[in-house]
Motif scaffolding. Structure first.
Motif, PDB file in Angstrom:
ATOM      1  N   LEU A 115       0.853  -1.183   0.000  1.00 22.74           N
ATOM      2  CA  LEU A 115       0.000   0.000   0.000  1.00 22.74           C
ATOM      3  C   LEU A 115       0.890   1.234   0.000  1.00 22.74           C
ATOM      4  O   LEU A 115       1.663   1.454   0.929  1.00 22.74           O
ATOM      5  CB  LEU A 115      -0.899  -0.015   1.252  1.00 22.74           C
ATOM      6  CG  LEU A 115      -1.996   1.027   1.370  1.00 22.74           C
ATOM      7  CD1 LEU A 115      -2.987   0.928   0.223  1.00 22.74           C
ATOM      8  CD2 LEU A 115      -2.735   0.855   2.706  1.00 22.74           C
ATOM      9  N   GLU A 116       0.801   2.011  -1.074  1.00 23.95           N
ATOM     10  CA  GLU A 116       1.678   3.167  -1.227  1.00 23.95           C
ATOM     11  C   GLU A 116       1.017   4.414  -0.648  1.00 23.95           C
ATOM     12  O   GLU A 116       0.095   4.980  -1.243  1.00 23.95           O
ATOM     13  CB  GLU A 116       2.034   3.372  -2.699  1.00 23.95           C
ATOM     14  CG  GLU A 116       2.861   2.233  -3.268  1.00 23.95           C
ATOM     15  CD  GLU A 116       3.310   2.482  -4.697  1.00 23.95           C
ATOM     16  OE1 GLU A 116       3.015   3.578  -5.209  1.00 23.95           O
ATOM     17  OE2 GLU A 116       3.935   1.586  -5.278  1.00 23.95           O
ATOM     18  N   LEU A 117       1.478   4.822   0.520  1.00 27.73           N
ATOM     19  CA  LEU A 117       0.988   6.021   1.178  1.00 27.73           C
ATOM     20  C   LEU A 117       1.860   7.217   0.773  1.00 27.73           C
ATOM     21  O   LEU A 117       2.978   7.032   0.296  1.00 27.73           O
ATOM     22  CB  LEU A 117       1.022   5.836   2.693  1.00 27.73           C
ATOM     23  CG  LEU A 117       0.273   4.616   3.236  1.00 27.73           C
ATOM     24  CD1 LEU A 117       0.410   4.544   4.747  1.00 27.73           C
ATOM     25  CD2 LEU A 117      -1.194   4.654   2.824  1.00 27.73           C
ATOM     26  N   PRO A 118       1.376   8.433   0.952  1.00 31.16           N
ATOM     27  CA  PRO A 118       2.186   9.598   0.573  1.00 31.16           C
ATOM     28  C   PRO A 118       3.538   9.629   1.263  1.00 31.16           C
ATOM     29  O   PRO A 118       4.545  10.040   0.662  1.00 31.16           O
ATOM     30  CB  PRO A 118       1.313  10.782   1.008  1.00 31.16           C
ATOM     31  CG  PRO A 118      -0.077  10.258   0.994  1.00 31.16           C
ATOM     32  CD  PRO A 118       0.033   8.822   1.404  1.00 31.16           C
ATOM     33  N   GLU A 119       3.590   9.182   2.522  1.00 33.42           N
ATOM     34  CA  GLU A 119       4.826   9.291   3.285  1.00 33.42           C
ATOM     35  C   GLU A 119       5.693   8.033   3.235  1.00 33.42           C
ATOM     36  O   GLU A 119       6.905   8.101   3.486  1.00 33.42           O
ATOM     37  CB  GLU A 119       4.522   9.639   4.751  1.00 33.42           C
ATOM     38  CG  GLU A 119       3.772   8.555   5.533  1.00 33.42           C
ATOM     39  CD  GLU A 119       2.271   8.560   5.337  1.00 33.42           C
ATOM     40  OE1 GLU A 119       1.582   7.910   6.147  1.00 33.42           O
ATOM     41  OE2 GLU A 119       1.788   9.201   4.385  1.00 33.42           O
ATOM     42  N   GLU A 120       5.099   6.877   2.911  1.00 30.59           N
ATOM     43  CA  GLU A 120       5.868   5.639   2.889  1.00 30.59           C
ATOM     44  C   GLU A 120       5.034   4.527   2.270  1.00 30.59           C
ATOM     45  O   GLU A 120       3.828   4.673   2.067  1.00 30.59           O
ATOM     46  CB  GLU A 120       6.273   5.222   4.315  1.00 30.59           C
ATOM     47  CG  GLU A 120       5.093   4.925   5.214  1.00 30.59           C
ATOM     48  CD  GLU A 120       5.497   4.461   6.591  1.00 30.59           C
ATOM     49  OE1 GLU A 120       6.608   3.936   6.751  1.00 30.59           O
ATOM     50  OE2 GLU A 120       4.681   4.613   7.521  1.00 30.59           O
ATOM     51  N   THR A 121       5.671   3.418   1.974  1.00 35.09           N
ATOM     52  CA  THR A 121       4.983   2.222   1.510  1.00 35.09           C
ATOM     53  C   THR A 121       4.883   1.240   2.664  1.00 35.09           C
ATOM     54  O   THR A 121       5.893   0.956   3.323  1.00 35.09           O
ATOM     55  CB  THR A 121       5.723   1.576   0.334  1.00 35.09           C
ATOM     56  OG1 THR A 121       5.734   2.494  -0.768  1.00 35.09           O
ATOM     57  CG2 THR A 121       5.041   0.293  -0.102  1.00 35.09           C
ATOM     58  N   VAL A 122       3.667   0.745   2.928  1.00 34.48           N
ATOM     59  CA  VAL A 122       3.453  -0.198   4.020  1.00 34.48           C
ATOM     60  C   VAL A 122       2.869  -1.486   3.450  1.00 34.48           C
ATOM     61  O   VAL A 122       2.397  -1.529   2.313  1.00 34.48           O
ATOM     62  CB  VAL A 122       2.520   0.391   5.107  1.00 34.48           C
ATOM     63  CG1 VAL A 122       3.146   1.635   5.737  1.00 34.48           C
ATOM     64  CG2 VAL A 122       1.141   0.728   4.523  1.00 34.48           C
ATOM     65  N   VAL A 123       2.892  -2.540   4.260  1.00 32.45           N
ATOM     66  CA  VAL A 123       2.384  -3.845   3.813  1.00 32.45           C
ATOM     67  C   VAL A 123       1.407  -4.380   4.861  1.00 32.45           C
ATOM     68  O   VAL A 123       1.817  -5.074   5.805  1.00 32.45           O
ATOM     69  CB  VAL A 123       3.530  -4.852   3.588  1.00 32.45           C
ATOM     70  CG1 VAL A 123       2.975  -6.189   3.101  1.00 32.45           C
ATOM     71  CG2 VAL A 123       4.534  -4.296   2.578  1.00 32.45           C
ATOM     72  N   PRO A 124       0.114  -4.063   4.736  1.00 36.76           N
ATOM     73  CA  PRO A 124      -0.877  -4.700   5.602  1.00 36.76           C
ATOM     74  C   PRO A 124      -0.872  -6.212   5.373  1.00 36.76           C
ATOM     75  O   PRO A 124      -0.728  -6.674   4.231  1.00 36.76           O
ATOM     76  CB  PRO A 124      -2.201  -4.079   5.148  1.00 36.76           C
ATOM     77  CG  PRO A 124      -1.819  -2.807   4.463  1.00 36.76           C
ATOM     78  CD  PRO A 124      -0.499  -3.081   3.823  1.00 36.76           C
ATOM     79  N   ARG A 125      -1.045  -6.973   6.471  1.00 34.17           N
ATOM     80  CA  ARG A 125      -0.990  -8.427   6.368  1.00 34.17           C
ATOM     81  C   ARG A 125      -2.238  -9.052   6.995  1.00 34.17           C
ATOM     82  O   ARG A 125      -2.812  -8.513   7.952  1.00 34.17           O
ATOM     83  CB  ARG A 125       0.281  -8.969   7.025  1.00 34.17           C
ATOM     84  CG  ARG A 125       1.540  -8.505   6.306  1.00 34.17           C
ATOM     85  CD  ARG A 125       2.802  -9.214   6.760  1.00 34.17           C
ATOM     86  NE  ARG A 125       3.967  -8.765   6.008  1.00 34.17           N
ATOM     87  CZ  ARG A 125       4.324  -9.250   4.826  1.00 34.17           C
ATOM     88  NH1 ARG A 125       3.615 -10.216   4.272  1.00 34.17           N
ATOM     89  NH2 ARG A 125       5.393  -8.787   4.203  1.00 34.17           N
TER      90      ARG A 125
END
Length: 284
Positions: A115-125
């Protein structure tokens, strides 16, 4: 809960063009998350988040030899494809509760999405557990346990211009409801399954799953058209709660979204305005 299910976690709406769907649901008055890409798969999604449940717009962004269910569904139509149930407790707790009822849940499967957020890329699991179609007939469904809920429920995603605040029910159109009753009595308990004429209502936590024949669906939703070739069984409608029905009607009118006002006050957006799924807005 004896069956290990706390309610509906989310409903999957299968779409052929994700970016066009994003624009369409934005026009309907929903605030969508950034696009998420499933790890190791050719599928991606946009989600419409509420406080305890959500809608997922799911489609392909690349070839995917594993997503056969989605491919088969989209070959027929767009629309609500499946229901993900939220487990009461952990995924293992829910699987054990279902097994104690004599059901046969599948093995736990891991899923992540980038998931590409404005401030960083995260990985919901997530942890997913399949439910056997012969044990939960007429409904494509599975269990979904969130391992990182804080990544997908940001406060700014929970407010929607149309006033929607959460899921209330899904309506599944079937050829007959009577043959379904033993399976749902077994799963949710007789006290959670009620029938009125040929309509069966199953309570899953705060949500309802309604099963109706095409004729009964027309009676329940006068003036709302179900496609003559709608494949049975299938999820025809999603009901959403809104804070103020009149404000929702004003929003839809302003954005020239077609809708009907039903005799009981609900607002109905036709399937052709929402990727094949009728949307019902109910105050409360």
């Amino acid at each position: 809960m004896r069956h290990g299910i706390a309610g509906i976690d989310h409903v999957i709406v299968a779409v052929r063009d994700l970016d066009r769907a994003r624009m369409g649901w934005t026009r309907l008055g929903f605030n969508l998350t950034p696009r998420g890409r499933h790890l190791g798969q050719g599928t991606a999604n946009y989600c419409i988040m509420f406080g305890r449940d959500y809608l997922e717009l799911l489609g392909f962004v690349a070839a995917d030899e594993h997503a056969e269910r989605l491919r088969r569904f989209l070959a027929q139509r767009e629309g609500a494809m499946a229901v993900a149930f939220a487990p009461a407790g952990t995924a293992e707790d829910a699987a054990a509760a279902l097994a104690a009822l004599g059901l046969h849940p599948g093995e736990k499967r891991a899923l992540g999405r980038q998931l590409e957020l404005p401030e960083e890329t995260v990985v919901p699991r997530f942890s997913l557990i399949a439910l056997m179609p012969e044990e939960i007939p007429a409904l494509d469904c599975f269990l979904c346990f969130h391992l990182t809920p804080e990544l997908v429920r940001r406060p700014e995603w929970l407010v929607h211009p149309n006033g929607a605040s959460g899921l209330r029910s899904v309506t599944v159109v079937v050829a007959e409801t009577a043959p379904l009753l033993p399976a749902y009595d077994r799963l949710f308990g007789i006290h959670e399954v009620t029938t009125t004429d040929a309509v069966a209502s199953v309570r899953a936590g705060p949500h309802r799953i309604l099963f109706a024949t095409p004729d009964d669906f027309a009676t329940m939703h006068p003036g709302v058209d179900l496609a003559a070739d709608f494949p049975l069984p299938g999820i025809a409608a999603i009901e959403l709660a809104v804070s103020r029905r009149d404000e929702t009607a004003d929003y839809l009118t302003q954005w020239q979204v077609p809708f009907d006002e039903l005799p009981d006050g609900r607002l109905a957006v036709p399937a052709n305005a929402a990727n094949g799924t009728i949307l019902l807005f109910t105050e409360g």
